[in-house]
Design an enzyme around this catalytic site. Structure first.
Site, PDB file in Angstrom:
ATOM      1  CE  LYS A 138      -1.400  -3.978   3.102  1.00 24.87           C
ATOM      2  NZ  LYS A 138      -1.642  -5.179   2.279  1.00 24.87           N
ATOM      3  CE1 TYR A 168      -3.817  -2.373   5.206  1.00 28.78           C
ATOM      4  CE2 TYR A 168      -2.960  -0.219   4.578  1.00 28.78           C
ATOM      5  CZ  TYR A 168      -3.587  -1.404   4.236  1.00 28.78           C
ATOM      6  OH  TYR A 168      -3.980  -1.620   2.932  1.00 28.78           O
ATOM      7  CB  SER A 195      -0.873   0.003   1.263  1.00 27.20           C
ATOM      8  OG  SER A 195      -1.446   1.281   1.458  1.00 27.20           O
TER       9      SER A 195
HETATM   10  P1  NAD Z   1     -11.298  -6.311   0.925  1.00 28.49           P
HETATM   11  O1  NAD Z   1     -11.550  -6.174   2.378  1.00 28.49           O
HETATM   12  O2  NAD Z   1     -12.377  -5.948  -0.025  1.00 28.49           O
HETATM   13  O3  NAD Z   1     -10.794  -7.786   0.573  1.00 28.49           O
HETATM   14  C1  NAD Z   1      -9.818  -8.410   1.357  1.00 28.49           C
HETATM   15  C2  NAD Z   1      -9.756  -9.865   0.992  1.00 28.49           C
HETATM   16  O4  NAD Z   1      -8.831 -10.479   1.895  1.00 28.49           O
HETATM   17  C3  NAD Z   1     -11.079 -10.577   1.142  1.00 28.49           C
HETATM   18  O5  NAD Z   1     -11.240 -11.477   0.071  1.00 28.49           O
HETATM   19  C4  NAD Z   1     -10.923 -11.344   2.460  1.00 28.49           C
HETATM   20  O6  NAD Z   1     -11.668 -12.549   2.490  1.00 28.49           O
HETATM   21  C5  NAD Z   1      -9.439 -11.637   2.456  1.00 28.49           C
HETATM   22  N1  NAD Z   1      -8.932 -11.886   3.793  1.00 28.49           N
HETATM   23  C6  NAD Z   1      -8.904 -11.038   4.857  1.00 28.49           C
HETATM   24  N2  NAD Z   1      -8.393 -11.672   5.921  1.00 28.49           N
HETATM   25  C7  NAD Z   1      -8.081 -12.938   5.533  1.00 28.49           C
HETATM   26  C8  NAD Z   1      -7.538 -14.064   6.165  1.00 28.49           C
HETATM   27  N3  NAD Z   1      -7.171 -14.051   7.456  1.00 28.49           N
HETATM   28  N4  NAD Z   1      -7.375 -15.184   5.439  1.00 28.49           N
HETATM   29  C9  NAD Z   1      -7.715 -15.247   4.131  1.00 28.49           C
HETATM   30  N5  NAD Z   1      -8.250 -14.208   3.471  1.00 28.49           N
HETATM   31  C10 NAD Z   1      -8.430 -13.076   4.171  1.00 28.49           C
HETATM   32  O7  NAD Z   1      -9.989  -5.447   0.652  1.00 28.49           O
HETATM   33  P2  NAD Z   1      -9.343  -4.872  -0.695  1.00 28.49           P
HETATM   34  O8  NAD Z   1      -9.558  -3.417  -0.691  1.00 28.49           O
HETATM   35  O9  NAD Z   1      -9.749  -5.693  -1.855  1.00 28.49           O
HETATM   36  O10 NAD Z   1      -7.793  -5.122  -0.344  1.00 28.49           O
HETATM   37  C11 NAD Z   1      -7.030  -6.155  -0.936  1.00 28.49           C
HETATM   38  C12 NAD Z   1      -5.556  -5.894  -0.619  1.00 28.49           C
HETATM   39  O11 NAD Z   1      -5.192  -4.605  -1.139  1.00 28.49           O
HETATM   40  C13 NAD Z   1      -5.259  -5.849   0.879  1.00 28.49           C
HETATM   41  O12 NAD Z   1      -3.994  -6.421   1.127  1.00 28.49           O
HETATM   42  C14 NAD Z   1      -5.215  -4.354   1.161  1.00 28.49           C
HETATM   43  O13 NAD Z   1      -4.423  -4.050   2.283  1.00 28.49           O
HETATM   44  C15 NAD Z   1      -4.616  -3.833  -0.124  1.00 28.49           C
HETATM   45  N6  NAD Z   1      -4.871  -2.415  -0.364  1.00 28.49           N
HETATM   46  C16 NAD Z   1      -6.137  -1.944  -0.515  1.00 28.49           C
HETATM   47  C17 NAD Z   1      -6.331  -0.587  -0.732  1.00 28.49           C
HETATM   48  C18 NAD Z   1      -7.686   0.019  -0.922  1.00 28.49           C
HETATM   49  O14 NAD Z   1      -7.781   1.255  -0.979  1.00 28.49           O
HETATM   50  N7  NAD Z   1      -8.747  -0.762  -1.019  1.00 28.49           N
HETATM   51  C19 NAD Z   1      -5.237   0.276  -0.779  1.00 28.49           C
HETATM   52  C20 NAD Z   1      -3.970  -0.241  -0.616  1.00 28.49           C
HETATM   53  C21 NAD Z   1      -3.797  -1.596  -0.415  1.00 28.49           C
END
Ligand code: NAD
Length: 247
Positions: free
Chosen positions: A159, A155, A142
């Site tokens: 990251k 977090y 991130s």
């Molecule tokens: P989301 O919450 O929509 O999806 C997260 C996914 O991770 C889900 O499918 C959930 O089932 C899975 N998950 C969570 N805990 C788990 C566990 N213990 N075991 C197995 N699966 C697990 O989030 P997102 O926005 O799609 O984020 C996906 C990735 O991108 C994450 O690593 C997040 O940190 C990163 N990210 C997201 C953003 C954003 O703005 N959405 C920004 C930077 C980074």
């Protein structure tokens, strides 16, 4: 760009960015295995959608923090499909709090889910990828891991840890043709960010040079490039996909 015949595993592939990566991979011809923590129904929908495209697809309920489960998932993929070509470590959570109020549980949950999971899956993938004489590992970090963010010490630490992990892993396996790279998304519209209120969203947009949030497909496109042979000489990099936010 194509991923025809590549066997790919995406952690946390039932929704959000992970789902988008899985479906974009499938559209490019990859067989996709996804893991999920709770929602079997959502995971099965991703499997069905991928199968409709005409590729093989599987879903595993596996908590990303579970070391042995990671090995089981990867062994099963390799046994059933013959190899593992691409691993995307995407599963992640937030448990935001200012450090003075942050509990030990909030710290541990985020570090275990976001960082230990990367160790679990990347370690389990290494031997099959060595046998396969190559592979691509893409870890989702991130911009917060680069710039930091008040209220997200846990977090941001997880990251930033992913970046150090990935560069070290890339160095360990470069001579084996196993590449490892990081994608660092900015603010992306998913369920994870869906709970932020209007004023926070406005602030994020104003801090983003492109003036808008990103969508999951924009992350998936970069991940697909790093998974494909088009990026065959790229390893140990961090690619920001953030509308310019962290430059
Ligand atoms: P989301 O919450 O929509 O999806 C997260 C996914 O991770 C889900 O499918 C959930 O089932 C899975 N998950 C969570 N805990 C788990 C566990 N213990 N075991 C197995 N699966 C697990 O989030 P997102 O926005 O799609 O984020 C996906 C990735 O991108 C994450 O690593 C997040 O940190 C990163 N990210 C997201 C953003 C954003 O703005 N959405 C920004 C930077 C980074």
């Amino acid at each position: 760009m194509d991923l025809k015949g590549k066997n790919c595993l995406i952690t946390g592939g039932s929704r959000g960015i992970g789902k988008s990566i899985a479906l974009q991979f499938a559209a490019l011809g990859a067989n996709i295995a996804i893991t999920y923590s709770r929602s079997a129904e959502a995971a099965q929908e991703v499997v069905k959608e991928a199968e409709t495209i005409g590729v093989k697809a599987k879903a595993f309920q596996a908590d990303a923090t579970d070391f042995n489960a990671a090995d089981d998932v990867i062994q099963t993929v390799v046994k059933e499909w013959g190899s593992l070509d691409v691993l995307v470590n995407n599963a992640g959570i937030t448990r935001d709090n200012l450090i003075l109020r942050m509990t030990e549980e909030q710290w541990d949950d985020v570090i275990n889910t976001n960082l230990k999971s990367i160790f679990n899956y990347s370690k389990a993938a290494a031997k099959p990828m060595m046998r396969n004489r190559g592979g691509s590992v893409i870890n989702i970090s991130s911009v917060v891991g680069i710039s930091g963010n008040a209220g997200q010490c846990n977090y941001a630490a997880s990251k930033a840890g992913i970046i150090g992990f990935t560069k070290s892993y890339a160095r360990e396996f470069a001579s084996r043709n196993i590449r490892a790279n990081v994608v660092a998304p900015g603010y992306i519209l998913t369920e994870m960010t869906g709970t932020l209120n209007e004023s926070v969203l406005e602030q994020i947009n104003s801090e983003t040079p492109m003036g808008r949030a990103g969508n999951p497909e924009e992350i998936a496109a970069t991940v697909a490039f790093l998974a494909s042979d088009l990026s065959s000489y790229i390893t140990g990099t961090v690619v920001r996909v953030d509308g310019g936010m962290a430059m």
